[in-house]
Design a protein around this motif. Structure first.
Motif, PDB file in Angstrom:
ATOM      1  N   UNK A  36     -38.786 -49.104  79.264  1.00 13.64           N
ATOM      2  CA  UNK A  36     -39.893 -47.803  78.641  1.00 13.64           C
ATOM      3  C   UNK A  36     -39.791 -46.554  78.348  1.00 13.64           C
ATOM      4  N   UNK A  37     -38.245 -45.975  78.104  1.00 15.76           N
ATOM      5  CA  UNK A  37     -37.944 -44.567  77.629  1.00 15.76           C
ATOM      6  C   UNK A  37     -38.119 -44.906  76.740  1.00 15.76           C
ATOM      7  N   UNK A  38     -37.641 -46.069  75.719  1.00 10.67           N
ATOM      8  CA  UNK A  38     -37.664 -46.472  74.454  1.00 10.67           C
ATOM      9  C   UNK A  38     -38.795 -46.294  73.659  1.00 10.67           C
ATOM     10  N   UNK A  39     -39.967 -46.902  74.209  1.00 10.48           N
ATOM     11  CA  UNK A  39     -41.917 -46.685  73.808  1.00 10.48           C
ATOM     12  C   UNK A  39     -42.018 -45.867  73.826  1.00 10.48           C
ATOM     13  N   UNK A  40     -41.346 -44.185  74.849  1.00 16.48           N
ATOM     14  CA  UNK A  40     -41.365 -43.166  74.687  1.00 16.48           C
ATOM     15  C   UNK A  40     -41.122 -42.048  73.523  1.00 16.48           C
ATOM     16  N   UNK A  41     -39.769 -42.796  73.254  1.00 19.20           N
ATOM     17  CA  UNK A  41     -39.356 -41.803  72.458  1.00 19.20           C
ATOM     18  C   UNK A  41     -40.458 -42.182  70.974  1.00 19.20           C
ATOM     19  N   UNK A  42     -40.950 -43.567  70.750  1.00 24.09           N
ATOM     20  CA  UNK A  42     -41.356 -43.959  69.551  1.00 24.09           C
ATOM     21  C   UNK A  42     -42.681 -43.177  69.251  1.00 24.09           C
ATOM     22  N   UNK A  43     -43.446 -41.977  70.184  1.00 22.05           N
ATOM     23  CA  UNK A  43     -43.925 -40.870  70.394  1.00 22.05           C
ATOM     24  C   UNK A  43     -44.063 -39.468  69.977  1.00 22.05           C
ATOM     25  N   UNK A  44     -42.518 -39.674  70.043  1.00 22.65           N
ATOM     26  CA  UNK A  44     -42.234 -38.264  69.421  1.00 22.65           C
ATOM     27  C   UNK A  44     -42.731 -37.156  70.168  1.00 22.65           C
ATOM     28  N   UNK A  45     -43.358 -37.176  70.867  1.00 25.63           N
ATOM     29  CA  UNK A  45     -43.784 -36.167  71.749  1.00 25.63           C
ATOM     30  C   UNK A  45     -43.148 -36.221  73.631  1.00 25.63           C
ATOM     31  N   UNK A  46     -42.342 -36.566  73.920  1.00 21.19           N
ATOM     32  CA  UNK A  46     -41.204 -36.516  75.137  1.00 21.19           C
ATOM     33  C   UNK A  46     -42.781 -38.092  76.382  1.00 21.19           C
ATOM     34  N   UNK A  47     -42.745 -37.424  77.071  1.00 19.42           N
ATOM     35  CA  UNK A  47     -42.801 -38.399  78.235  1.00 19.42           C
ATOM     36  C   UNK A  47     -42.843 -37.879  79.458  1.00 19.42           C
ATOM     37  N   UNK A  48     -44.297 -39.119  80.317  1.00 23.66           N
ATOM     38  CA  UNK A  48     -43.633 -38.375  82.184  1.00 23.66           C
ATOM     39  C   UNK A  48     -43.462 -39.825  82.567  1.00 23.66           C
ATOM     40  N   UNK A  49     -42.240 -39.225  83.611  1.00 24.34           N
ATOM     41  CA  UNK A  49     -41.408 -40.646  84.558  1.00 24.34           C
ATOM     42  C   UNK A  49     -41.844 -39.706  85.582  1.00 24.34           C
ATOM     43  N   UNK A  50     -43.142 -40.443  86.929  1.00 24.89           N
ATOM     44  CA  UNK A  50     -42.776 -40.473  87.629  1.00 24.89           C
ATOM     45  C   UNK A  50     -42.387 -41.476  88.867  1.00 24.89           C
ATOM     46  N   UNK A  51     -41.693 -41.360  90.087  1.00 26.35           N
ATOM     47  CA  UNK A  51     -41.413 -42.011  90.293  1.00 26.35           C
ATOM     48  C   UNK A  51     -42.097 -42.097  92.327  1.00 26.35           C
ATOM     49  N   UNK A  52     -42.461 -43.732  92.531  1.00 29.68           N
ATOM     50  CA  UNK A  52     -43.513 -42.637  93.975  1.00 29.68           C
ATOM     51  C   UNK A  52     -41.933 -43.300  95.312  1.00 29.68           C
ATOM     52  N   UNK A  53     -42.222 -42.327  95.793  1.00 23.51           N
ATOM     53  CA  UNK A  53     -41.426 -43.069  97.424  1.00 23.51           C
ATOM     54  C   UNK A  53     -42.109 -43.054  98.129  1.00 23.51           C
ATOM     55  N   UNK A  54     -41.018 -41.999  99.248  1.00 21.32           N
ATOM     56  CA  UNK A  54     -41.517 -42.243 100.437  1.00 21.32           C
ATOM     57  C   UNK A  54     -40.917 -41.140 101.411  1.00 21.32           C
ATOM     58  N   UNK A  55     -41.137 -40.662 102.866  1.00 24.54           N
ATOM     59  CA  UNK A  55     -40.815 -38.705 102.971  1.00 24.54           C
ATOM     60  C   UNK A  55     -39.555 -39.699 103.732  1.00 24.54           C
ATOM     61  N   UNK A  56     -39.116 -40.202 104.259  1.00 24.62           N
ATOM     62  CA  UNK A  56     -38.161 -40.756 104.286  1.00 24.62           C
ATOM     63  C   UNK A  56     -36.765 -40.689 103.494  1.00 24.62           C
ATOM     64  N   UNK A  57     -37.344 -40.109 101.969  1.00 27.19           N
ATOM     65  CA  UNK A  57     -36.241 -39.639 101.433  1.00 27.19           C
ATOM     66  C   UNK A  57     -36.293 -37.923 102.093  1.00 27.19           C
ATOM     67  N   UNK A  58     -37.033 -37.468 102.854  1.00 30.86           N
ATOM     68  CA  UNK A  58     -36.569 -35.806 103.320  1.00 30.86           C
ATOM     69  C   UNK A  58     -36.034 -36.198 105.019  1.00 30.86           C
ATOM     70  N   UNK A  59     -36.988 -37.467 105.476  1.00 31.39           N
ATOM     71  CA  UNK A  59     -36.479 -37.376 106.523  1.00 31.39           C
ATOM     72  C   UNK A  59     -36.112 -38.907 107.053  1.00 31.39           C
ATOM     73  N   UNK A  60     -35.685 -39.033 107.598  1.00 34.95           N
ATOM     74  CA  UNK A  60     -35.440 -40.654 108.111  1.00 34.95           C
ATOM     75  C   UNK A  60     -36.510 -41.104 109.316  1.00 34.95           C
ATOM     76  N   UNK A  61     -36.419 -42.291 108.941  1.00 36.63           N
ATOM     77  CA  UNK A  61     -37.606 -43.094 109.397  1.00 36.63           C
ATOM     78  C   UNK A  61     -37.339 -44.075 110.779  1.00 36.63           C
ATOM     79  N   UNK A  62     -37.725 -43.687 112.211  1.00 39.36           N
ATOM     80  CA  UNK A  62     -36.614 -44.841 112.482  1.00 39.36           C
ATOM     81  C   UNK A  62     -37.497 -46.001 112.883  1.00 39.36           C
ATOM     82  N   UNK A  63     -36.367 -47.230 112.257  1.00 40.83           N
ATOM     83  CA  UNK A  63     -36.291 -48.243 112.664  1.00 40.83           C
ATOM     84  C   UNK A  63     -37.182 -49.028 110.668  1.00 40.83           C
ATOM     85  N   UNK A  64     -36.998 -48.126 110.091  1.00 39.51           N
ATOM     86  CA  UNK A  64     -36.552 -48.665 108.245  1.00 39.51           C
ATOM     87  C   UNK A  64     -35.011 -47.937 107.730  1.00 39.51           C
ATOM     88  N   UNK A  65     -34.335 -48.669 108.466  1.00 40.35           N
ATOM     89  CA  UNK A  65     -32.719 -48.238 107.470  1.00 40.35           C
ATOM     90  C   UNK A  65     -33.018 -48.433 106.261  1.00 40.35           C
TER      91      UNK A  65
END
Length: 264
Positions: A127-156
């Protein structure tokens, strides 16, 4: 506040329900044109109809499993053919299999990698090549989880793969920033979605208690003493996707009602 999303094209993955659906609906309410995907054709078509009826937005619905390279390629092709450009990309995927280290096979690890890491690699690459087509940049947002900050037991798998994803996205924010493409990570806490309800049911079964007791246990750890509503996350996503957040990139924003106790 006018977020300046009117007429822009936003792609939201795994948007048939839960946080993805809420994010797509919030972006549509701000005037964005949408492309949404999900593995199930009936579910994504139903979500598209619901968003159209609620907001009047243009919505392209595509059946695609983001863990499969060929499905992402087909999604990119459909968006390019229909809109010819992209301004906002919201990456999202269901969670991997729960389990502790010795409960997981090589196949489980590979499936989690494809679902959580390679899905983002492939969507950004497409999708970045389709962002480049606009000439005005863009925004990428990745939904993750608080396991990124604090490991959650049972979710290795989640604990390991989300950390890898954070490194990928921080690096991308540096590489794409010169083009005006912002990259940010959404670190969500416990929101009332079917995925979280499933995890609560699994934990309840493991521990021999009721799902309601699991919910109460987590709520007692959250500063606001409750799970979040998907719309509460979606409003933040709409802001970060917009020009109102034009100087925000490389951030990992925790939206968790005060669940994570760490300083960073």
């Amino acid at each position: 506040m006018d977020l300046g999303l009117q007429g822009k094209v936003a792609v939201v993955a795994a948007a048939s329900e839960g946080l993805g659906y809420a994010a797509a609906r919030a972006l549509a309410a701000e005037g964005a044109r949408l492309a949404i995907c999900s593995r199930r054709a009936d579910a994504i078509d139903r979500a598209a109809r619901s968003i159209r009826e609620a907001t009047g937005a243009e919505v392209l619905a595509v059946t695609a499993d983001v863990s499969r390279a060929e499905d992402i390629a087909r999604l990119v092709e459909a968006v390019d053919r229909h809109y010819g450009q992209v301004d906002v990309l919201v990456t999202n995927a269901g969670g991997p299999r729960p389990g502790t280290f010795f409960e997981l096979s090589d196949a489980d690890w590979q499936a989690a990698f494809d679902l959580l890491v390679m899905s983002v690699v492939r969507m950004v690459r497409g999708f970045v090549p389709l962002m480049r087509k606009t000439g005005r940049g863009g925004s990428i947002l990745a939904l993750t989880s608080y396991s990124l900050k604090e490991p959650i037991p049972g979710l290795m798998l989640s604990n390991a793969m989300r950390a890898a994803l954070a490194g990928l996205l921080k690096t991308l924010s540096q590489e794409l920033g010169r083009e005006g493409i912002r990259v940010n990570v959404i670190v969500q806490g416990r929101f009332d979605t079917e995925r979280v309800r499933e995890l609560d049911r699994i934990r309840a079964q493991r521990e021999g208690i009721t799902p309601e007791q699991v919910v109460q246990r987590y709520a007692d750890q959250i500063a606001l003493r409750r799970y979040g509503h998907p719309d509460e996350l979606a409003r933040v996503i709409a802001f970060l996707a917009s020009d109102a957040a034009s100087y925000v990139t490389g951030a990992a924003l925790t939206i968790d009602g005060g669940l994570v106790k760490g300083l960073l």
